[in-house]
Design a protein around this motif. Structure first.
Motif, short mmCIF file in Angstrom:
data_model
loop_
_atom_site.label_atom_id
_atom_site.label_comp_id
_atom_site.label_asym_id
_atom_site.label_seq_id
_atom_site.Cartn_x
_atom_site.Cartn_y
_atom_site.Cartn_z
N GLY A 360 0.77 -1.23 0.00
CA GLY A 360 0.00 0.00 0.00
C GLY A 360 0.80 1.27 0.00
N VAL A 361 2.13 1.20 0.07
CA VAL A 361 2.93 2.42 0.16
C VAL A 361 2.91 3.16 -1.18
N LEU A 362 2.64 4.46 -1.13
CA LEU A 362 2.60 5.28 -2.33
C LEU A 362 3.87 6.11 -2.39
N ALA A 363 4.81 5.73 -3.24
CA ALA A 363 6.08 6.43 -3.34
C ALA A 363 5.94 7.70 -4.17
N ASN A 364 6.91 8.59 -4.00
CA ASN A 364 7.05 9.76 -4.86
C ASN A 364 5.88 10.75 -4.78
N VAL A 365 5.25 10.87 -3.64
CA VAL A 365 4.22 11.91 -3.53
C VAL A 365 4.84 13.29 -3.69
N GLY A 366 6.13 13.42 -3.37
CA GLY A 366 6.80 14.70 -3.51
C GLY A 366 7.54 14.86 -4.81
N ASN A 367 7.48 13.87 -5.68
CA ASN A 367 8.19 13.95 -6.96
C ASN A 367 7.25 13.53 -8.09
N SER A 368 6.07 14.13 -8.09
CA SER A 368 5.07 13.83 -9.11
C SER A 368 4.24 15.08 -9.37
N ALA A 369 3.65 15.13 -10.55
CA ALA A 369 2.79 16.26 -10.89
C ALA A 369 1.38 15.99 -10.38
N ASP A 370 0.40 16.71 -10.89
CA ASP A 370 -1.00 16.52 -10.46
C ASP A 370 -1.59 15.33 -11.21
N ASP A 371 -1.15 14.13 -10.85
CA ASP A 371 -1.52 12.93 -11.60
C ASP A 371 -2.42 11.99 -10.79
N GLU A 372 -3.09 12.51 -9.77
CA GLU A 372 -4.01 11.68 -8.99
C GLU A 372 -5.38 11.60 -9.67
N TYR A 373 -6.12 10.54 -9.34
CA TYR A 373 -7.44 10.29 -9.90
C TYR A 373 -8.51 10.40 -8.80
N ILE A 374 -9.73 10.69 -9.19
CA ILE A 374 -10.87 10.49 -8.29
C ILE A 374 -11.22 9.01 -8.35
N SER A 375 -11.00 8.31 -7.27
CA SER A 375 -11.24 6.86 -7.24
C SER A 375 -11.40 6.43 -5.79
N ASN A 376 -12.19 5.40 -5.57
CA ASN A 376 -12.43 4.87 -4.23
C ASN A 376 -12.89 5.97 -3.26
N ALA A 377 -13.74 6.86 -3.72
CA ALA A 377 -14.12 7.98 -2.88
C ALA A 377 -15.43 8.59 -3.36
N MET A 378 -16.06 9.35 -2.44
CA MET A 378 -17.15 10.24 -2.80
C MET A 378 -16.71 11.65 -2.44
N TYR A 379 -17.27 12.63 -3.12
CA TYR A 379 -16.86 14.01 -2.89
C TYR A 379 -18.05 14.94 -3.10
N ILE A 380 -17.96 16.12 -2.49
CA ILE A 380 -18.92 17.19 -2.72
C ILE A 380 -18.13 18.49 -2.69
N ALA A 381 -18.38 19.36 -3.69
CA ALA A 381 -17.56 20.56 -3.85
C ALA A 381 -18.43 21.74 -4.27
N PRO A 382 -19.01 22.48 -3.30
CA PRO A 382 -19.72 23.71 -3.64
C PRO A 382 -18.73 24.85 -3.92
N SER A 383 -19.11 25.72 -4.84
CA SER A 383 -18.22 26.80 -5.26
C SER A 383 -19.03 28.06 -5.53
N VAL A 384 -18.48 29.22 -5.19
CA VAL A 384 -19.13 30.48 -5.45
C VAL A 384 -18.13 31.44 -6.08
N GLY A 385 -18.56 32.10 -7.15
CA GLY A 385 -17.70 33.06 -7.84
C GLY A 385 -18.27 34.46 -7.77
N TYR A 386 -17.36 35.45 -7.74
CA TYR A 386 -17.77 36.85 -7.67
C TYR A 386 -16.99 37.65 -8.70
N ALA A 387 -17.70 38.41 -9.53
CA ALA A 387 -17.06 39.24 -10.54
C ALA A 387 -16.63 40.55 -9.90
N TRP A 388 -15.34 40.64 -9.57
CA TRP A 388 -14.82 41.84 -8.91
C TRP A 388 -14.96 43.05 -9.83
#
Length: 471
Positions: A360-388
């Motif tokens: 289960g060890v995940l090597a190179n978390v500090g030597n990788s780009a944004d290469d993770e996947y959404i997997s084995n999980a649920m998520y919720i992400a509310p977002s609000v934008g404001y036009a300055w």
């Protein structure tokens, strides 16, 4: 006499070139991107494995208009990533691939790569596509062509497809070949797909389904040892035969809109455990609800979804992974985090430097780009934008996630992945230029401790500044 003949030849050449130029034209588009990213503690522990890197990238896409409706389209990628060669990530800022970089006066050089080349023939009731072409479907949950300004990944196919348009409907059979070992018959991985879709700009509606069968002989399956172990197997002794089906549904109104995509997969991976075949049986769902800005300065978005994970007690691999372009937040499900493969995503990485799924060890978390996947999980992400103002937007996003299956690592582990708060300032001096600055604050949950193992789950934050120019 000689002088006269030379003048005639020159005149004939100019005439021929002029005729050719009138019969064919060349249209260019492309994009340039520069990014700087820092993540303070991707390991969530000590050592922190801090990340700090820049990326530089350019793509050029010429379209040769050979005749009315007949186009030859290609794409050239400049400064490709040496760590992720089949991506549009870009090269690391400061990476020197030249000779003796410590004493060199320049940064060396890299090759220009061709990622697309295909023929597109448009007709009154359809279009023919032949060649290495981009492919996407729905929200991009599973298939994404990487058309976003800051998308780092893309899907392409060596394919033959014909899109038949009937009013607001179209049907498109697709035949593609993912791998061919040579000129001889056999030794291939092929894909047979079919898409049917309804699209209406007038009422902002979309309904579609895409179904494909992927088949390949065991001799060309190139799973790494880590992938074989992550699938729960010990060898590759069988053929690949996987079925994938995706559905999309969307509807827009003046004050509200939504889109939903669901993906399902089943079949045989080609990986075996002893004498048994390891099958796949996973699914994922992504939904997006939005309230557009209209006459207000505010807009609202809500993303939520889930992707199944693997249960090692089963002989099937139950995991499902979203496309890496599909992000819920800046850190969670985007960068590798923690000290184990909590998302079960080693199965999707042909990365021999990463430790396999047996421990289960995940090597190179500090030597990788944004290469993770959404997997084995649920998520919720509310977002609000404001036009300055006309050029500056400010956006705040909260991301909360939970694991679906914790048995892979610890039977008594919590499922809480924690809460992330992302703050974005988006500056657009013109329609084709944007500069985005992001800060992500992650408050990790108990899941990262892995139950009684008591791993660290320290607070971490990230910063990104990125600019994109399209033309």
């Amino acid at each position: 006499m000689l002088k006269t003949n030379l003048l005639k030849a020159l005149g004939l050449s100019v005439a021929l070139l002029s005729t050719t130029a009138n019969a064919m034209s060349l249209d260019w588009n492309g994009g340039y991107r520069f990014e700087w990213t820092e993540v303070d503690r991707p390991s969530l522990a000590s050592p922190t494995q801090r990340k700090a890197y820049g990326l530089n990238y350019l793509y050029l896409s010429p379209k040769i208009i050979a005749a009315d409706g007949v186009n030859v389209i290609s794409r050239f990628d400049v400064l490709n990533s040496s760590a992720y060669p089949n991506s549009q990530l870009g090269e690391i800022w400061g990476l020197n691939l030249g000779d003796s970089p410590s004493t060199s006066d320049n940064q060396g050089s890299t090759n220009i790569r061709v990622s697309q080349l295909y023929l597109n023939v448009n007709q009154e009731y359809g279009a023919l596509i032949v060649g290495r072409a981009p492919f996407e479907f729905g929200l991009g949950m599973t298939y994404s062509a990487g058309k976003g300004a800051f998308d780092h990944w893309y899907d392409t196919r060596d394919m033959v497809a014909y899109k038949v348009v009937i009013g607001d409907w179209f049907v498109m059979p697709v035949l593609s070949r993912k791998q061919s070992s040579g000129f001889g018959q056999g030794g291939t991985i092929t894909t047979q797909g079919f898409q049917i879709q309804y699209e209406s700009e007038e009422n902002k509606s979309v309904i579609g389904v895409y179904q494909e069968n992927v088949k390949g002989v065991k001799e060309v399956l190139d799973y790494s040892t880590g992938q074989v172990n992550a699938f729960g197997g010990d060898a590759v002794n069988s053929n690949l035969n996987i079925q994938r089906t995706n559905f999309v549904l969307g509807r827009g109104f003046d004050s509200f809109g939504f889109k939903v995509e669901a993906g399902f997969q089943s079949g045989e991976t080609g990986v075996t455990k002893g004498t048994e075949d390891v099958s796949v049986n996973g699914y994922g769902i992504a939904a997006e609800l939005y309230i557009p800005r209209a006459e207000s300065k505010w807009d609202w978005t809500l993303k939520f979804g889930m992707a199944t994970g693997d249960d090692p007690a089963s002989t099937d691999f139950g995991g499902y992974a979203f496309n890496r372009n599909y992000n819920a937040g800046m850190l969670l499900f985007n960068h590798r985090l923690g000290q184990k493969d909590f998302m079960n995503t080693n199965a999707y990485r042909n990365d021999t430097t990463a430790a396999d799924g047996t421990n289960g060890v995940l090597a190179n978390v500090g030597n990788s780009a944004d290469d993770e996947y959404i997997s084995n999980a649920m998520y919720i992400a509310p977002s609000v934008g404001y036009a300055w103002n006309d050029r500056v937007d400010v956006r705040n996003t909260l991301v909360y996630g939970q694991l679906l299956n914790t048995v892979k690592n610890s039977v008594d582990s919590s499922k809480d992945l924690g809460l992330e708060w992302d703050i974005e300032v988006i500056y657009k001096p013109s329609e084709k230029i944007q500069w985005v600055n992001q800060v992500g604050l992650l408050f990790p949950g108990e899941a990262w401790k892995n139950g009684s193992e008591g791993l660290e789950n320290g607070f971490t934050f990230g910063f990104a500044s990125k600019a994109a120019i399209s033309f």
